[in-house]
Write an enzyme that holds these catalytic residues in place. Structure first.
Site, PDB file in Angstrom:
ATOM      1  N   LYS A  22      39.107-106.869  -6.021  1.00 38.19           N
ATOM      2  CA  LYS A  22      40.531-107.223  -6.018  1.00 38.19           C
ATOM      3  C   LYS A  22      41.111-107.187  -4.604  1.00 38.19           C
ATOM      4  O   LYS A  22      41.780-108.134  -4.170  1.00 38.19           O
ATOM      5  CB  LYS A  22      41.301-106.266  -6.923  1.00 38.19           C
ATOM      6  CG  LYS A  22      42.827-106.346  -6.786  1.00 38.19           C
ATOM      7  CD  LYS A  22      43.499-105.292  -7.639  1.00 38.19           C
ATOM      8  CE  LYS A  22      45.005-105.317  -7.472  1.00 38.19           C
ATOM      9  NZ  LYS A  22      45.450-104.615  -6.254  1.00 38.19           N
ATOM     10  N   ASN A  23      40.867-106.098  -3.875  1.00 38.99           N
ATOM     11  CA  ASN A  23      41.494-105.954  -2.560  1.00 38.99           C
ATOM     12  C   ASN A  23      40.941-106.953  -1.546  1.00 38.99           C
ATOM     13  O   ASN A  23      41.654-107.353  -0.617  1.00 38.99           O
ATOM     14  CB  ASN A  23      41.325-104.521  -2.048  1.00 38.99           C
ATOM     15  CG  ASN A  23      42.174-103.537  -2.839  1.00 38.99           C
ATOM     16  OD1 ASN A  23      43.137-103.933  -3.498  1.00 38.99           O
ATOM     17  ND2 ASN A  23      41.821-102.269  -2.791  1.00 38.99           N
ATOM     18  N   ARG A  97      52.357-107.277  -4.751  1.00 40.96           N
ATOM     19  CA  ARG A  97      52.184-106.558  -3.490  1.00 40.96           C
ATOM     20  C   ARG A  97      51.399-107.396  -2.477  1.00 40.96           C
ATOM     21  O   ARG A  97      51.709-107.428  -1.288  1.00 40.96           O
ATOM     22  CB  ARG A  97      51.449-105.248  -3.762  1.00 40.96           C
ATOM     23  CG  ARG A  97      51.199-104.397  -2.527  1.00 40.96           C
ATOM     24  CD  ARG A  97      52.461-103.727  -2.044  1.00 40.96           C
ATOM     25  NE  ARG A  97      52.321-103.242  -0.679  1.00 40.96           N
ATOM     26  CZ  ARG A  97      53.310-102.719   0.020  1.00 40.96           C
ATOM     27  NH1 ARG A  97      54.503-102.630  -0.498  1.00 40.96           N
ATOM     28  NH2 ARG A  97      53.127-102.310   1.250  1.00 40.96           N
ATOM     29  N   ASP A 121      52.426-101.299  -7.280  1.00 38.01           N
ATOM     30  CA  ASP A 121      52.403 -99.973  -7.891  1.00 38.01           C
ATOM     31  C   ASP A 121      53.518 -99.083  -7.369  1.00 38.01           C
ATOM     32  O   ASP A 121      53.872 -99.141  -6.190  1.00 38.01           O
ATOM     33  CB  ASP A 121      51.066 -99.277  -7.589  1.00 38.01           C
ATOM     34  CG  ASP A 121      49.926 -99.890  -8.370  1.00 38.01           C
ATOM     35  OD1 ASP A 121      50.196-100.450  -9.430  1.00 38.01           O
ATOM     36  OD2 ASP A 121      48.785 -99.793  -7.904  1.00 38.01           O
ATOM     37  N   ASP A 320      41.948 -95.032  -3.636  1.00 33.86           N
ATOM     38  CA  ASP A 320      42.019 -95.661  -4.955  1.00 33.86           C
ATOM     39  C   ASP A 320      41.136 -94.976  -5.993  1.00 33.86           C
ATOM     40  O   ASP A 320      41.277 -95.231  -7.192  1.00 33.86           O
ATOM     41  CB  ASP A 320      41.632 -97.142  -4.863  1.00 33.86           C
ATOM     42  CG  ASP A 320      42.746 -97.986  -4.269  1.00 33.86           C
ATOM     43  OD1 ASP A 320      43.872 -97.485  -4.173  1.00 33.86           O
ATOM     44  OD2 ASP A 320      42.484 -99.142  -3.899  1.00 33.86           O
ATOM     45  N   MET A 342      47.441 -90.144   1.406  1.00 35.10           N
ATOM     46  CA  MET A 342      48.047 -91.414   1.812  1.00 35.10           C
ATOM     47  C   MET A 342      49.241 -91.836   0.964  1.00 35.10           C
ATOM     48  O   MET A 342      50.091 -92.595   1.424  1.00 35.10           O
ATOM     49  CB  MET A 342      46.976 -92.508   1.823  1.00 35.10           C
ATOM     50  CG  MET A 342      45.893 -92.225   2.867  1.00 35.10           C
ATOM     51  SD  MET A 342      44.497 -93.366   2.839  1.00 35.10           S
ATOM     52  CE  MET A 342      45.232 -94.854   3.486  1.00 35.10           C
TER      53      MET A 342
END
Length: 435
Positions: A22-23, A97, A121, A320, A342
């Site tokens: 996904k990223n 995002r 998110d 994540d 983070m």
């Protein structure tokens, strides 16, 4: 609002193949705007966030053809820049995002980029300063409409420069790189992010004609070129999904094989799960997880002190997966401190685990101490709501391990990051129904 009904406490068995990352997809798809030539991309995950971005590109005028499952061609030879100023774009861009990643390539190729304040998110602040400070250093002018929360950058010409990023932001680095590849002169980026997905983006840009050195390090040097051409690219498997399946196998005491994981790009992930006592075997490019009949025991540090697992920029452990690590630790033998450095709201889902009988002490917004049950007391089924993608999959794993029937609402959050997850889980024996 969608719902999963899960009958937990069932052992799973079989093989599962991770989706495309996904990223990585959110970066790679935006890079198609850098050239008028055709770009073909394979292994694109069929998930909500990625599909929203593809729809945004289509609204921008990018010609898109689906060639097969996960394979598309893109041709950005007639981009409609007027759409960027439209009310519809302000609505569409706000819901994703990853829309921030459009700004760099648009600025680099067309001299202008606009974006509404992106959504995503609710896991804490995720600043955009790194992105825009980089654009300004390249020579762009910046403006921000506070009433509409609308950002804009414009430049007649971008000029390469030296910059030291204030944080090793993955999306910030990717955005700056995509602007700099078409800038005049040399751009040097120090404290650049260097995770595998960013390396993938840089390698793709090099195949398109960009001149980038230092790929895989935190010092990138970019010689600007006048134009980029087309290319073909295959995305890596999603390391977050791979970690999710490792956690699922351990929590349900299941024997699973995770196929085609690109081991060499997993970094710390296998070793962190091993610190929790989980057995992973490398079989070719697969991960084999045997049935943990006797459970798994958390290691201590070599001086005997309690294990702490924390996140850090690559090659540190990805933030994540900390939610997954926390859930898996609830049934381990021993204790562990989870330190989420983070994001300050990502541990707030632990109240759902407390309802299920987990022993978790939330020390502050960034730290939680988990006292494992060692499977002597199973988690209890309950009804819960998914607050974000990663907490959602963590709660799903908890529900699959718990005895009884659990209900998870707001599963759209899970669908944002996991492709056909209920079908894929049923294929390995899970009792999960989408309502």
């Amino acid at each position: 609002m969608g719902t999963f009904r899960i009958q937990g406490g069932i052992k799973l068995k079989g093989e599962i193949t991770p989706q495309g990352a996904k990223n990585e997809a959110l970066q790679i798809l935006c890079a198609v705007l850098l050239t008028p030539e055709k770009v073909t991309i394979h292994n694109i995950p069929d998930i909500v966030d990625v599909n929203k971005l593809i729809a945004l590109l289509e609204d921008l005028g990018v010609k898109i053809q689906k060639k097969g499952k996960g394979s598309y061609t893109f041709k950005a030879d007639d981009v409609n820049l007027e759409y960027l100023q439209s009310e519809q774009f302000k609505i569409d861009g706000r819901g994703l995002r990853g829309s921030i990643m459009l700004v760099g390539p648009l600025l680099g190729r067309f001299g202008q980029g606009f974006i509404p304040k992106p959504g995503g998110d609710k896991i804490g602040r995720r600043r955009l300063d790194t992105h825009f400070e980089g654009f300004i250093k390249l020579g762009a002018s910046f403006r921000y409409n506070k009433e509409e929360h609308f950002y804009g950058v414009e430049a007649k010409e971008l000029t390469g420069t030296y910059m030291l990023l204030d944080e090793a932001s993955v999306t910030g680095t990717a955005n700056i790189v995509m602007a700099a590849v078409l800038a005049k002169g040399t751009t040097t980026i120090y404290n650049a992010a260097c995770e595998p997905y960013l390396q993938q983006l840089c390698k793709m840009l090099v195949r398109m004609g960009a001149k980038i050195t230092g790929i895989g390090s935190n010092l990138l040097t970019i010689e600007g070129v006048e134009a980029l051409g087309g290319t073909e690219h295959t995305m890596l498997p999603d390391m977050i999904e791979i970690g999710s399946w490792v956690g699922l196998a351990a929590m349900t005491k299941s024997e699973l094989t995770i196929k085609n994981v690109s081991w060499d790009d997993l970094g710390q992930i296998p070793s962190v799960f091993r610190k929790l006592g989980i057995t992973l075997e490398r079989r070719g490019d697969d991960i084999y997880i045997p049935e943990h009949k006797d459970g798994y025991e958390i290691q201590n540090f070599i001086d005997g002190s309690i294990m702490t697992i924390s996140d850090a920029p690559w090659p540190g452990f990805t933030p994540d997966l900390l939610s997954i690590i926390l859930v898996v630790a609830t049934q381990a033998k021993g204790e562990v401190v989870i330190h989420q450095k983070m994001f300050e709201s990502r541990l707030f889902f632990v109240d759902k685990l407390l309802d299920m009988g987990a022993k978790v002490i939330l020390c502050d917004p960034h730290r939680a101490t988990v006292i494992g049950h060692d499977f002597k007391s199973t988690l209890k089924a309950t009804t819960m709501t998914s607050p974000d993608i990663r907490a959602g999959i963590s709660l799903l794993i908890a529900a699959l391990s718990a005895k009884g029937t659990s209900t998870i609402h707001n599963i759209e959050q899970i669908d944002r990051g996991y492709e056909n997850i209920d079908e894929r889980l049923r294929a390995i024996g899970a009792d999960i129904v989408r309502i």
